[in-house]
Motif scaffolding. Structure first.
Motif, short mmCIF file in Angstrom:
data_model
loop_
_atom_site.label_atom_id
_atom_site.label_comp_id
_atom_site.label_asym_id
_atom_site.label_seq_id
_atom_site.Cartn_x
_atom_site.Cartn_y
_atom_site.Cartn_z
N VAL A 71 0.84 -1.20 0.00
CA VAL A 71 0.00 0.00 0.00
C VAL A 71 0.88 1.25 0.00
N ASP A 72 0.66 2.11 -0.98
CA ASP A 72 1.32 3.42 -1.01
C ASP A 72 0.41 4.37 -0.24
N MET A 73 0.73 4.57 1.05
CA MET A 73 -0.16 5.35 1.92
C MET A 73 -0.29 6.80 1.48
N GLU A 74 0.81 7.37 1.00
CA GLU A 74 0.76 8.77 0.56
C GLU A 74 -0.12 8.91 -0.67
N LEU A 75 0.02 8.01 -1.62
CA LEU A 75 -0.80 8.05 -2.83
C LEU A 75 -2.27 7.84 -2.48
N LEU A 76 -2.56 6.89 -1.61
CA LEU A 76 -3.93 6.63 -1.19
C LEU A 76 -4.52 7.84 -0.48
N PHE A 77 -3.75 8.44 0.42
CA PHE A 77 -4.22 9.62 1.13
C PHE A 77 -4.55 10.75 0.15
N ASN A 78 -3.67 10.96 -0.82
CA ASN A 78 -3.92 12.02 -1.81
C ASN A 78 -5.18 11.74 -2.62
N ALA A 79 -5.42 10.48 -2.93
CA ALA A 79 -6.64 10.12 -3.67
C ALA A 79 -7.88 10.42 -2.84
N ILE A 80 -7.82 10.11 -1.55
CA ILE A 80 -8.98 10.32 -0.68
C ILE A 80 -9.29 11.80 -0.51
#
Length: 275
Positions: free
Chosen positions: A254-263
């Motif tokens: 999981v790319d947490m930074e990428l996921l956070f930016n998507a959210i």
């Protein structure tokens, strides 16, 4: 462990940070709490620690109403704020004056962690650098062995080697009877450390999932081009970092930074797949 029910909180009537917020956390996990500046991450932690009180709803920790701050509640919780203010005491003196408030405090464990962090235990804490003061508080908090440890931006002020030591020490301190909650803007500092991710956005908890659950539903990869099945993408030096739906049961980190930016970009498809 932690159960927040219909919690509404704001600083005055004109600024509501949370509206009917619900959240559950369990022991045996290291939670990463993410959110934009001003989203209320620190305030949420303070509600859990009983440092501020909800306008409506409840926050219950180990069966205790956090807002009542009963001694039995306080002795099993340790909170490390983003800014620390240390007394003009040595680490040894600080332990003697404060450690006894925590029944499970382990002085030998504290000394070992200070040694790992390369912090002298006979120097006045008030004279140490901010980074060293942070290390002392992290070591002390872990050595209390409380069932709940809350940390707000713990890696601020730590240099790169210290951040590596921090991850190692935190990982070794987790037990099945302990819950660790870490709020941070430095997502990369939590890499390979946390096992569950919480995201605060638009006055709500929009995500509270383990990384395993996220990986089961989404796939994270870096590709030369962005395909039609991509739900969210960002350009990087290595290529295009993408999120796609995990339709074939494959595993990806999981790319947490990428996921956070998507959210926070309000990508509804990503949010719906996760929830």
């Amino acid at each position: 462990m932690i159960k927040i029910s219909n919690l509404t909180f704001g600083y005055g009537k004109k600024k509501t940070l949370f509206q009917d917020l619900n959240l559950t956390m369990q022991t045996g996990h290291i939670y990463g709490l993410l959110g934009k500046n001003g989203a209320g991450k620190s305030t949420l932690l303070k509600n859990i620690a009983g440092l501020v009180f909800p306008q409506k709803g409840t926050c219950v920790v180990n069966g205790f109403d956090a807002s009542k701050r009963l001694p039995a509640f306080l002795q099993d919780l340790f909170f490390i704020p983003e800014e620390v203010y240390m007394p003009a005491l040595t680490a040894t003196q600080f332990v003697k004056s404060t450690g006894h408030f925590y029944p499970s405090f382990n002085e030998n464990q504290f000394d070992r962690m200070l040694a790992e962090f390369d912090v002298p235990n006979e120097s006045l804490l008030s004279k140490l650098s901010f980074g060293q003061q942070k290390k002392v508080m992290i070591a002390f908090g872990l050595s209390t062995n409380t069932s709940l440890l809350i940390m707000d931006e713990p890696t601020n002020g730590l240099d790169i080697p210290s951040k590596s030591q921090f991850r190692k020490i935190i990982a070794s301190a987790l037990t099945e009877s302990r819950c660790i909650v870490i709020s941070t803007h430095q997502v990369r500092d939590l890499d390979n450390l946390i096992d569950s991710l919480i995201v605060v956005h638009n006055q709500q908890i929009v995500l509270n999932k383990s990384l395993d659950e996220i990986s089961e539903r989404l796939n994270f990869s870096t590709t030369p081009t962005s395909g039609a099945d991509v739900l969210y993408a960002e350009e990087s030096i290595r290529g295009i970092n993408t999120i796609t739906k995990n339709s074939i049961g494959s595993y990806s980190k999981v790319d947490m930074e990428l996921l956070f930016n998507a959210i926070i970009a309000d990508n509804q498809t990503v949010t719906e797949i996760l929830n």
